[in-house]
Motif scaffolding. Structure first.
Motif, PDB file in Angstrom:
ATOM      1  N   LEU A   8       8.225  12.736 -16.902  1.00 26.34           N
ATOM      2  CA  LEU A   8       8.901  12.168 -15.747  1.00 26.34           C
ATOM      3  C   LEU A   8      10.406  12.252 -15.971  1.00 26.34           C
ATOM      4  CD1 LEU A   8       6.765   8.924 -15.255  1.00 26.34           C
ATOM      5  CD2 LEU A   8       6.547  11.072 -14.023  1.00 26.34           C
ATOM      6  N   ASP A   9      11.079  12.846 -15.027  1.00 23.68           N
ATOM      7  CA  ASP A   9      12.534  12.894 -15.139  1.00 23.68           C
ATOM      8  C   ASP A   9      13.121  11.633 -14.503  1.00 23.68           C
ATOM      9  OD1 ASP A   9      12.478  13.251 -12.385  1.00 23.68           O
ATOM     10  OD2 ASP A   9      12.928  15.390 -12.473  1.00 23.68           O
ATOM     11  N   ASN A  10      14.419  11.573 -14.440  1.00 28.67           N
ATOM     12  CA  ASN A  10      15.097  10.386 -13.913  1.00 28.67           C
ATOM     13  C   ASN A  10      14.696  10.103 -12.467  1.00 28.67           C
ATOM     14  OD1 ASN A  10      16.997   8.213 -14.170  1.00 28.67           O
ATOM     15  ND2 ASN A  10      18.363   9.381 -12.843  1.00 28.67           N
ATOM     16  N   ASP A  11      14.624  11.146 -11.630  1.00 23.14           N
ATOM     17  CA  ASP A  11      14.238  10.938 -10.231  1.00 23.14           C
ATOM     18  C   ASP A  11      12.824  10.378 -10.117  1.00 23.14           C
ATOM     19  OD1 ASP A  11      16.697  11.851  -9.374  1.00 23.14           O
ATOM     20  OD2 ASP A  11      16.012  13.917  -9.041  1.00 23.14           O
ATOM     21  N   GLU A  42       0.836  -1.207   0.000  1.00 25.65           N
ATOM     22  CA  GLU A  42       0.000   0.000   0.000  1.00 25.65           C
ATOM     23  C   GLU A  42       0.869   1.255   0.000  1.00 25.65           C
ATOM     24  OE1 GLU A  42      -3.323   2.099  -0.477  1.00 25.65           O
ATOM     25  OE2 GLU A  42      -3.205  -0.088  -0.508  1.00 25.65           O
ATOM     26  N   LYS A  43       1.926   1.242   0.777  1.00 24.97           N
ATOM     27  CA  LYS A  43       2.828   2.387   0.851  1.00 24.97           C
ATOM     28  C   LYS A  43       3.482   2.664  -0.510  1.00 24.97           C
ATOM     29  CE  LYS A  43       6.061   3.940   4.363  1.00 24.97           C
ATOM     30  NZ  LYS A  43       6.975   3.508   5.415  1.00 24.97           N
ATOM     31  N   ALA A  44       3.959   1.602  -1.178  1.00 24.58           N
ATOM     32  CA  ALA A  44       4.590   1.752  -2.494  1.00 24.58           C
ATOM     33  C   ALA A  44       3.580   2.253  -3.519  1.00 24.58           C
ATOM     34  CB  ALA A  44       5.180   0.413  -2.943  1.00 24.58           C
ATOM     35  N   ARG A  45       2.369   1.713  -3.453  1.00 28.64           N
ATOM     36  CA  ARG A  45       1.318   2.129  -4.377  1.00 28.64           C
ATOM     37  C   ARG A  45       0.976   3.604  -4.164  1.00 28.64           C
ATOM     38  NH1 ARG A  45      -2.942  -1.110  -2.791  1.00 28.64           N
ATOM     39  NH2 ARG A  45      -1.856  -2.879  -3.705  1.00 28.64           N
ATOM     40  N   GLU A  46       0.821   4.007  -2.911  1.00 32.13           N
ATOM     41  CA  GLU A  46       0.483   5.402  -2.603  1.00 32.13           C
ATOM     42  C   GLU A  46       1.577   6.351  -3.070  1.00 32.13           C
ATOM     43  OE1 GLU A  46      -0.229   5.526   1.598  1.00 32.13           O
ATOM     44  OE2 GLU A  46      -2.169   4.497   1.422  1.00 32.13           O
ATOM     45  N   LYS A  47       2.830   5.960  -2.872  1.00 36.50           N
ATOM     46  CA  LYS A  47       3.962   6.793  -3.276  1.00 36.50           C
ATOM     47  C   LYS A  47       3.953   7.027  -4.789  1.00 36.50           C
ATOM     48  CE  LYS A  47       8.924   6.922  -2.261  1.00 36.50           C
ATOM     49  NZ  LYS A  47      10.037   6.128  -1.732  1.00 36.50           N
ATOM     50  N   ALA A  48       3.768   5.967  -5.549  1.00 35.08           N
ATOM     51  CA  ALA A  48       3.745   6.088  -7.011  1.00 35.08           C
ATOM     52  C   ALA A  48       2.511   6.856  -7.473  1.00 35.08           C
ATOM     53  CB  ALA A  48       3.784   4.701  -7.644  1.00 35.08           C
ATOM     54  N   GLU A  49       1.366   6.563  -6.854  1.00 34.36           N
ATOM     55  CA  GLU A  49       0.131   7.268  -7.241  1.00 34.36           C
ATOM     56  C   GLU A  49       0.215   8.756  -6.937  1.00 34.36           C
ATOM     57  OE1 GLU A  49      -3.070   5.206  -5.306  1.00 34.36           O
ATOM     58  OE2 GLU A  49      -2.970   3.514  -6.702  1.00 34.36           O
ATOM     59  N   LYS A  50       0.800   9.113  -5.784  1.00 29.91           N
ATOM     60  CA  LYS A  50       0.947  10.516  -5.413  1.00 29.91           C
ATOM     61  C   LYS A  50       1.841  11.238  -6.412  1.00 29.91           C
ATOM     62  CE  LYS A  50       2.237  13.528  -1.543  1.00 29.91           C
ATOM     63  NZ  LYS A  50       2.870  14.537  -2.322  1.00 29.91           N
ATOM     64  N   LEU A  51       2.939  10.590  -6.757  1.00 26.42           N
ATOM     65  CA  LEU A  51       3.845  11.184  -7.738  1.00 26.42           C
ATOM     66  C   LEU A  51       3.127  11.434  -9.052  1.00 26.42           C
ATOM     67  CD1 LEU A  51       6.769  11.895  -8.767  1.00 26.42           C
ATOM     68  CD2 LEU A  51       6.824   9.524  -9.557  1.00 26.42           C
ATOM     69  N   LEU A  52       2.417  10.423  -9.533  1.00 25.41           N
ATOM     70  CA  LEU A  52       1.716  10.579 -10.819  1.00 25.41           C
ATOM     71  C   LEU A  52       0.579  11.587 -10.722  1.00 25.41           C
ATOM     72  CD1 LEU A  52       1.689   6.871 -12.014  1.00 25.41           C
ATOM     73  CD2 LEU A  52       3.141   8.735 -12.841  1.00 25.41           C
ATOM     74  N   ALA A  53      -0.126  11.615  -9.580  1.00 31.47           N
ATOM     75  CA  ALA A  53      -1.213  12.591  -9.410  1.00 31.47           C
ATOM     76  C   ALA A  53      -0.650  14.018  -9.404  1.00 31.47           C
ATOM     77  CB  ALA A  53      -1.968  12.313  -8.118  1.00 31.47           C
ATOM     78  N   GLN A  72      12.804   6.785 -11.074  1.00 36.35           N
ATOM     79  CA  GLN A  72      13.382   5.962 -10.016  1.00 36.35           C
ATOM     80  C   GLN A  72      12.342   5.653  -8.936  1.00 36.35           C
ATOM     81  OE1 GLN A  72      16.290   4.386 -10.070  1.00 36.35           O
ATOM     82  NE2 GLN A  72      16.530   5.256 -12.122  1.00 36.35           N
ATOM     83  N   ILE A  73      11.485   6.640  -8.624  1.00 33.61           N
ATOM     84  CA  ILE A  73      10.430   6.418  -7.636  1.00 33.61           C
ATOM     85  C   ILE A  73       9.450   5.355  -8.130  1.00 33.61           C
ATOM     86  CG2 ILE A  73       8.424   7.486  -6.523  1.00 33.61           C
ATOM     87  CD1 ILE A  73      10.129  10.065  -6.314  1.00 33.61           C
TER      88      ILE A  73
END
Length: 181
Positions: free
Chosen positions: A142-145, A118-129, A148-149
């Motif tokens: 999306l840049d390199n950083d 759930e934590k990994a999913r939230e992190k990726a979803e937040k970034l994309l949102a 990487q996320i």
């Protein structure tokens, strides 16, 4: 005679009988011994006492096994024409404490895996949102950083799946094995 040794099931036989597999406390008595007992009151008294002693010893062994967490699942016994006793038994040990602890550990591992997932999913979803919110013309860059996320989130998912599979396999291997050498 059966009434005098109720813990055992007496049968007439010439040895340990494999037809009794899956049965406990079956005792085959040689017919020549029974004949001696019928013809000689002194022999009847002596061998009846021997059968009672066998029964008492069997009860003691069963109680001992039970106190150690084992259960006898098969026992064959035989009393030959001279009153000599032989037997074999198979017992299993069901370690309920370790079984319970194993189930608790499995449950805890699954809960931790779900939290990490759930934590990994939230992190990726937040970034994309966040990226979609700032996007111009619906384009997300999306840049390199950022990549990487996302890659890290995907790797975490894969590692979680592998750990879960390994945990399930570890719990299965040897789960029903009870071997003493």
């Amino acid at each position: 005679m059966q009434k005098q040794v109720p813990y055992m099931r007496l049968q007439i036989g010439y040895g340990i009988n494999t037809n009794n597999d899956g049965k406990v406390n079956v005792l085959d008595v040689n017919p020549k011994l029974l004949e001696k007992m019928q013809n000689d009151p002194k022999a009847a008294k002596e061998y009846t006492q021997r059968l009672k002693d066998i029964e008492a010893a069997t009860k003691w062994v069963d109680n001992y096994k039970k106190s150690m967490g084992s259960t006898v699942i098969v026992r064959h016994g035989y009393v030959d024409e001279n009153g000599n006793f032989s037997n074999f038994s198979i017992s299993i040990r069901k370690d309920e404490l370790n079984e319970r602890l194993r189930k608790e550990a499995q449950k805890n591992a699954e809960e931790q895996i779900e939290k990490l997932r759930e934590k990994a999913r939230e992190k990726a979803e937040k970034l994309l949102a966040d990226k979609l919110e700032k996007a111009e013309d619906g384009r997300v860059l999306l840049d390199n950083d950022d990549m990487q996320i996302v890659i890290e989130a995907v790797r975490e998912q894969e590692e979680i799946q592998a750990a879960k599979k390994q945990s399930n396999n570890a719990n299965m291997a040897g789960a029903n094995l009870d071997l003493k050498i």
